[in-house]
Motif scaffolding. Structure first.
Motif, short mmCIF file in Angstrom:
data_model
loop_
_atom_site.label_atom_id
_atom_site.label_comp_id
_atom_site.label_asym_id
_atom_site.label_seq_id
_atom_site.Cartn_x
_atom_site.Cartn_y
_atom_site.Cartn_z
N LYS A 1 1.11 4.60 -2.93
CA LYS A 1 1.13 6.03 -2.63
C LYS A 1 2.45 6.67 -3.08
N LYS B 1 -2.35 16.23 -0.61
CA LYS B 1 -3.78 16.04 -0.38
C LYS B 1 -4.32 14.85 -1.16
N LYS B 2 -3.89 14.71 -2.40
CA LYS B 2 -4.38 13.62 -3.25
C LYS B 2 -3.76 12.28 -2.90
N SER B 3 -2.53 12.30 -2.38
CA SER B 3 -1.80 11.04 -2.15
C SER B 3 -2.02 10.45 -0.76
N GLU B 4 -2.05 11.29 0.28
CA GLU B 4 -2.07 10.77 1.64
C GLU B 4 -3.40 10.12 2.00
N GLY B 5 -4.50 10.72 1.60
CA GLY B 5 -5.80 10.11 1.85
C GLY B 5 -6.28 10.16 3.29
N TYR B 6 -5.74 11.07 4.09
CA TYR B 6 -6.22 11.26 5.47
C TYR B 6 -5.97 12.70 5.87
N GLU B 7 -6.61 13.13 6.95
CA GLU B 7 -6.44 14.50 7.43
C GLU B 7 -5.28 14.57 8.42
N GLN C 1 2.42 7.26 -6.73
CA GLN C 1 1.56 8.38 -7.05
C GLN C 1 2.32 9.70 -6.88
N ASP D 1 0.83 -1.21 0.00
CA ASP D 1 0.00 0.00 0.00
C ASP D 1 0.86 1.26 0.00
#
Length: 324
Positions: free
Chosen positions: A81, A257-263, A84, A77
């Protein structure tokens, strides 16, 4: 965080400017995006369950046995990322991207016990929700001089490695040089002239399992007359911290923002203290947060086109530790 009256950095900056000009002491915390800021006196901070420690020389050692287990993202996984991010780097959208992930952990220490016993330059406890034990300064302002200390480059301390390996590694050199250039440009928004006083100095950071070498530089400048003592305006001009985003900043934040997928939340934000004459602040890394019933440790590292995904994955995991 329960009931804490957060406001935006835009709103907070006005009051921080006024207190800076008046020489009134205050402390503050700011999240990664500048959407949630709290600032006020240290007494007010304590009322809201916010505790700070700055440059504490020695913390109380933990005498018991430490249980600490981590459950990082799988390499498969992570690689997705990583690739990406590499696509954005190869398109030329960015030269350096700080890619981070949350890692579930289990420990027999409470968040408050970690705050009490951790050894770090910058420590923060917010209620029973999060704890930070950061080795990284953000900016220091004294006598109208601003200093920044970008930290980029990590290596495990062992028999095979030497501190100078960080300085001669092509990937680490490129990553560090990019951040130094970015921070120098950021500082030039509020100060002139700018100089790099120290380049690629190395410090040893202690952990509960294996120590790490970290590489930093020191950049300084004289604050321009229009920014003198206007601490909120200075923070607005510099945030988010370049060392935990990348360069160029705006395009890199879009990749993040597009790659991490979390806040990220408060992770990679900043904390600070103004004593009436001097401002000291640190970057909110080495970060543990209570999310529902689970503890999550957020960590990451800088990615360039030269990065080896296996080494970056290992660095992500190495940074999940307790400095006790």
């Amino acid at each position: 965080m329960k009931d804490i009256p957060f406001i935006s950095l835009d709103q907070a900056a006005l009051g921080m400017d006024q207190w800076g000009v008046e020489g009134r002491p205050f402390v503050f915390i700011c999240d990664y995006l500048g959407e949630n800021v709290w600032w006020g006196t240290e007494e007010d901070a304590q009322k809201w369950g916010i505790k700070f420690e700055f440059n504490q020389k020695q913390s109380t050692g933990y005498l018991g046995e430490i249980q600490f287990d981590k459950y990082p993202i799988s390499y498969k996984d992570y690689l997705q990322k990583f690739n990406q991010v590499q696509s954005g780097l190869k398109r030329g959208d960015s030269f350096l991207v700080n890619l981070t992930f949350p890692t579930p952990i289990q420990t027999n220490l409470s968040i408050e016990e970690i705050f009490l016993h951790a050894q770090a330059k910058y420590k923060l406890l917010i209620q029973d929700q999060l704890v930070v034990f950061s080795p990284e300064p953000f900016i220091h302002i004294e006598n109208n001089k601003i200093q920044a200390f970008p930290m980029k480059g990590t290596l495990a301390v062992n028999e095979k490695n030497r501190p100078d390996d960080l300085r001669i590694d092509a990937k680490e050199q490129a990553e560090h040089a990019t951040i130094v250039d970015l921070i120098r440009n950021d500082i030039s928004r509020v100060a002139y002239p700018i100089q790099v006083e120290k380049y690629q100095y190395i410090e040893q950071v202690k952990t509960h399992s294996q120590d790490l070498w970290q590489m930093s530089s020191l950049i300084s400048g004289e604050i321009m007359p229009e920014f003198k003592n206007k601490l909120g305006s200075i923070l607005k001009a510099l945030l988010p911290a370049g060392s935990i985003t990348g360069a160029p900043k705006a395009a890199t934040m879009d990749i993040i923002k597009k790659s991490e997928g979390y806040e990220r939340g408060f992770y990679t934000g900043i904390m600070g203290k103004y004593d009436g004459t001097t401002l000291d602040s640190g970057v909110l890394i080495r970060f543990i947060e209570q999310i529902e019933e689970n503890l999550v440790f957020k960590s990451g590292g800088g990615i360039t086109v030269f990065s080896d995904p296996e080494k970056e994955y290992l660095e992500l995991i190495q940074k999940v530790y307790l400095p006790i």
